[in-house]
Design an enzyme around this catalytic site. Structure first.
Site, short mmCIF file in Angstrom:
data_model
loop_
_atom_site.label_atom_id
_atom_site.label_comp_id
_atom_site.label_asym_id
_atom_site.label_seq_id
_atom_site.Cartn_x
_atom_site.Cartn_y
_atom_site.Cartn_z
N HIS A 72 30.26 36.27 47.03
CA HIS A 72 30.10 36.95 45.73
C HIS A 72 28.88 37.87 45.79
CE1 HIS A 72 31.07 37.47 41.54
NE2 HIS A 72 29.77 37.63 41.39
N HIS A 109 26.71 48.99 41.26
CA HIS A 109 26.26 47.90 40.38
C HIS A 109 25.10 47.15 41.02
CE1 HIS A 109 26.64 44.49 37.54
NE2 HIS A 109 26.20 43.82 38.59
N GLU A 110 25.28 46.78 42.29
CA GLU A 110 24.24 46.00 42.97
C GLU A 110 23.00 46.85 43.20
OE1 GLU A 110 26.55 42.89 42.55
OE2 GLU A 110 24.44 42.91 43.09
N HIS A 140 30.47 32.15 38.76
CA HIS A 140 29.33 31.96 37.85
C HIS A 140 29.30 30.58 37.23
CE1 HIS A 140 29.94 36.18 38.44
NE2 HIS A 140 28.74 36.43 38.00
N TYR A 157 26.93 39.96 30.98
CA TYR A 157 27.88 41.01 31.34
C TYR A 157 28.54 41.59 30.09
CZ TYR A 157 27.19 38.99 35.94
OH TYR A 157 26.61 38.51 37.09
C1 LIG Z 1 28.88 42.06 40.71
C2 LIG Z 1 28.40 40.98 40.20
C3 LIG Z 1 27.14 40.40 40.74
SE1 LIG Z 1 25.70 40.35 39.49
C4 LIG Z 1 29.12 40.20 39.13
O1 LIG Z 1 29.08 38.99 39.18
N1 LIG Z 1 29.79 40.84 38.14
C5 LIG Z 1 29.85 42.27 37.87
C6 LIG Z 1 30.92 42.44 36.81
C7 LIG Z 1 31.12 41.10 36.17
C8 LIG Z 1 30.60 40.06 37.18
C9 LIG Z 1 31.76 39.39 37.91
O2 LIG Z 1 32.04 39.78 39.03
O3 LIG Z 1 32.37 38.46 37.31
ZN LIG Z 2 24.99 42.23 38.58
#
Ligand SMILES: C=C(C[SeH])C(=O)N1CCC[C@H]1C(=O)O
Ligand SMILES: [Zn+2]
Length: 599
Positions: free
Chosen positions: A321, A351-352, A481, A491
């Site tokens: 991830h 994003h990263e 998560h 988010y």
């Molecule tokens: C890209 C990441 C690392 Se902070 C992420 O977990 N995101 C970015 C979008 C929403 C969330 C997910 O993948 O669930």
């Molecule tokens: Zn992120």
């Protein structure tokens, strides 16, 4: 010390911040070594150093809270003490903290290592990982049985296996929250948003956006019905979760090329061009970096290119991830991403890199301020940049799209593609912590973990599982998560505020006029090479968490609240089009079912 003056207190803070950077650098190294190489040796080392660190933090905290900081005058000293007075999970007695760390690491390890058997009755013992194997299937396959296979098997390999650990994690996490004088982990997690009606505010934001979601849901359901037939997808029912191109149905952009409004208009998908131009993961990050430097923001330091993991390494288990890492030595910043050469991963790279840009901009703040103004800000930086990068105009400029047509149809196609990511995400981004808040508050008890999850997925997302679920399953645990103890409302907040940031930056770049929004449509704005916009962004990023997030937001946007207005303004042309189209085809708006989704 309880009688210390502000002068002595600020000296104490200087030493405390310095000690924290030294210690945290060591802890981050151990956490990095663990997540990028899931060996028993690395888990032992990680837990050992985290326990040592918690001893240090406890002793420092006991010293910190002795200072009469609420009586001090200097707002900066008071703010630093306020932030430093929160001990967090380190308030747990050592044996319980160890148990909590071990439980989270065990769930992460299981998730990172998870693989599923290949689809089909062939007795190949090949196994599939989420990245890239399963995601490639979700991207390309329209075989509903293959899609059901990967959907069910991923949950067998992850959620079902972590279920026995989750209740223990909840109990210990709540104990820690109470030791910090919070009623439960839910309250502890939302403290950084600095308002006492945060959860009702999130519900209000969702209700503002829901009409837009209902329209795109109805349209996508029809397009999927046309593709898979109305035995699979009914006119009024929820959408089967395994047909939305994503393991958690959280973003639907993989559906774009076969559901977009005007299929004959050129496809805005640069993946083919990336492959034809021999893009590598490193090149993707170099192109991303050039956008940031074009705004007069910082380049990645040399260590970034030396120490990041931008491709899935062979021969070891790791958590793929994507994540960005601050080693708190003002020099070492990394990204870990198992990057495939495709457009979605190119956007994720931005994003990263947005996280790393934030780290770079606040790297000279005292340790305690090296965070986002709130957690949603940190998730919004890269996405805000990506709203410019994704425009056909920009992709054409960097050679990833042959040409662009500025017609109404092309506009609607573009807004739809962005909407499949941003609009579809909002109910998911909200319900992830709606479920966890209920769990931490004891509203959702262990015996109803999974069916409460599906009540929320049905109610907010309007989706249903491909097979009936039970309490033997634990579908929340199929999402990183949840097993990684990473809060998620950040988010949802990000997907709202990134449009506020984008609108403000476009104004600074002279590409949006708030007095005449239609004159320069926000979705066409590309702030590339605008140092005006970049410098305004930089001024906010440099603050870190040294000011309340309302002040940080006001500095950039003039607003002091999260506001769904800019998002709704951005998507308004699409909203109008969807309403007309759904009326034209007589779509039912919303969903109903008498099926038992979860037993
Ligand atoms: C890209 C990441 C690392 Se902070 C992420 O977990 N995101 C970015 C979008 C929403 C969330 C997910 O993948 O669930
Ligand atoms: Zn992120």
């Amino acid at each position: 010390c309880s009688h210390c003056s502000e002068i002595e207190a600020s000296k104490y803070l200087e030493n405390a911040n310095h000690a924290l950077t030294q210690w945290t650098n060591r802890v981050i190294h151990a956490n990095w070594n663990w997540l990028t190489n899931l060996t028993n040796e690395n888990i032992e080392k990680k837990i050992a150093i985290n326990l040592e660190f918690s001893k240090f933090l406890k002793s420092m905290w006991e010293e910190t809270v002795k200072y009469p900081w609420t009586t001090y005058k200097n707002p900066d000293i008071k703010r630093q003490f306020k932030l430093m007075s929160v001990l967090g999970t380190d308030a747990l007695p050592e044996d319980k903290l160890k148990k909590l760390e071990e439980t989270i690491s065990a769930m992460e390890s299981l998730y990172g290592r998870a693989t599923i058997p290949e689809y089909g009755d062939n007795n190949s013992n090949r196994t599939l990982s989420l990245e890239p194997d399963i995601n490639d299937i979700l991207d390309k396959s329209t075989d509903v049985n293959e899609l059901k296979h990967v959907w069910v098997q991923w949950r067998e390999a992850t959620g079902k296996k972590v279920r026995p650990m989750y209740a223990e994690y909840v109990k210990l996490s709540n104990e820690a929250a109470r030791l910090n004088n919070y009623t439960d982990t839910a309250e502890f997690w939302i403290r950084g948003y600095d308002v006492d009606d945060f959860r009702p505010r999130m519900e209000r934001l969702w209700n503002q956006i829901k009409p837009l979601y209902l329209q795109i849901h109805a349209y996508v359901r029809r397009k999927l019905r046309e593709l898979y037939g109305d035995s699979m997808i009914t006119r009024r029912g929820p959408i089967p979760a395994h047909l939305l191109g994503d393991m958690w149905a959280q973003s639907w952009e993989r559906l774009d090329d076969f559901t977009r409004p005007y299929p004959t208009i050129d496809d805005v998908n640069p993946t083919a061009a990336m492959i034809n131009q021999n893009y590598t993961p490193k090149k993707m990050f170099k192109v991303a970096e050039e956008f940031f430097t074009s705004l007069n923001l910082s380049a990645m330091p040399q260590t970034f290119w030396e120490k990041s993991i931008l491709e899935k390494p062979n021969g070891r288990d790791l958590v793929c991830h994507a994540s960005a890492w601050d080693f708190y030595d003002s020099n070492d910043f990394r990204i870990k991403q198992c990057t495939s050469v495709n457009f979605m991963d190119f956007i994720t790279a931005h994003h990263e890199m947005g996280h790393v840009q934030y780290f770079l901009q606040y790297k000279d703040q005292p340790f305690i301020y090296r965070e986002g103004a709130n957690e949603g800000f940190h998730e919004a930086i890269g996405d805000t940049i990506a709203l410019s990068v994704s425009t056909p105009k920009h992709l054409h400029k960097i050679g990833l799209l042959p040409k662009t047509s500025r017609t109404y149809e092309a506009d609607i196609n573009y807004l739809y593609k962005i909407g499949l990511d941003k609009i579809a995400f909002l109910p998911f981004g909200y319900l992830m912590d709606l479920w966890r808040w209920n769990v931490f508050k004891g509203i959702t008890t262990e015996d109803q973990y999974n069916c409460d999850w599906w009540k929320l997925k049905y109610s907010y997302q309007g989706i249903e599982p491909p097979v009936t679920r039970t309490e033997k399953d634990f579908d929340p645990g199929s999402k990183y998560h949840i097993v990684g103890n990473v809060p998620y409302i950040r988010y949802f907040v990000s997907f709202i505020v990134q449009f506020q940031f984008h609108q403000a930056l476009c104004e600074k770049a002279g590409q949006f006029d708030p007095k005449n929004p239609a004159s320069k449509p926000l979705h066409e704005c590309d702030i590339y090479q605008s140092t005006n916009a970049g410098n305004a962004f930089k001024d906010m990023l440099k603050l870190g968490s040294s000011k309340p997030w309302f002040d940080a937001m006001e500095l950039l946007t003039g607003q002091r609240e999260m506001d769904a207005g800019p998002l709704l303004n951005y998507f308004n042309p699409l909203y109008e089009w969807l309403k007309n189209e759904n009326k034209r085809t007589g779509e039912h708006i919303g969903w109903e079912t008498n099926k038992k989704i979860c037993l």
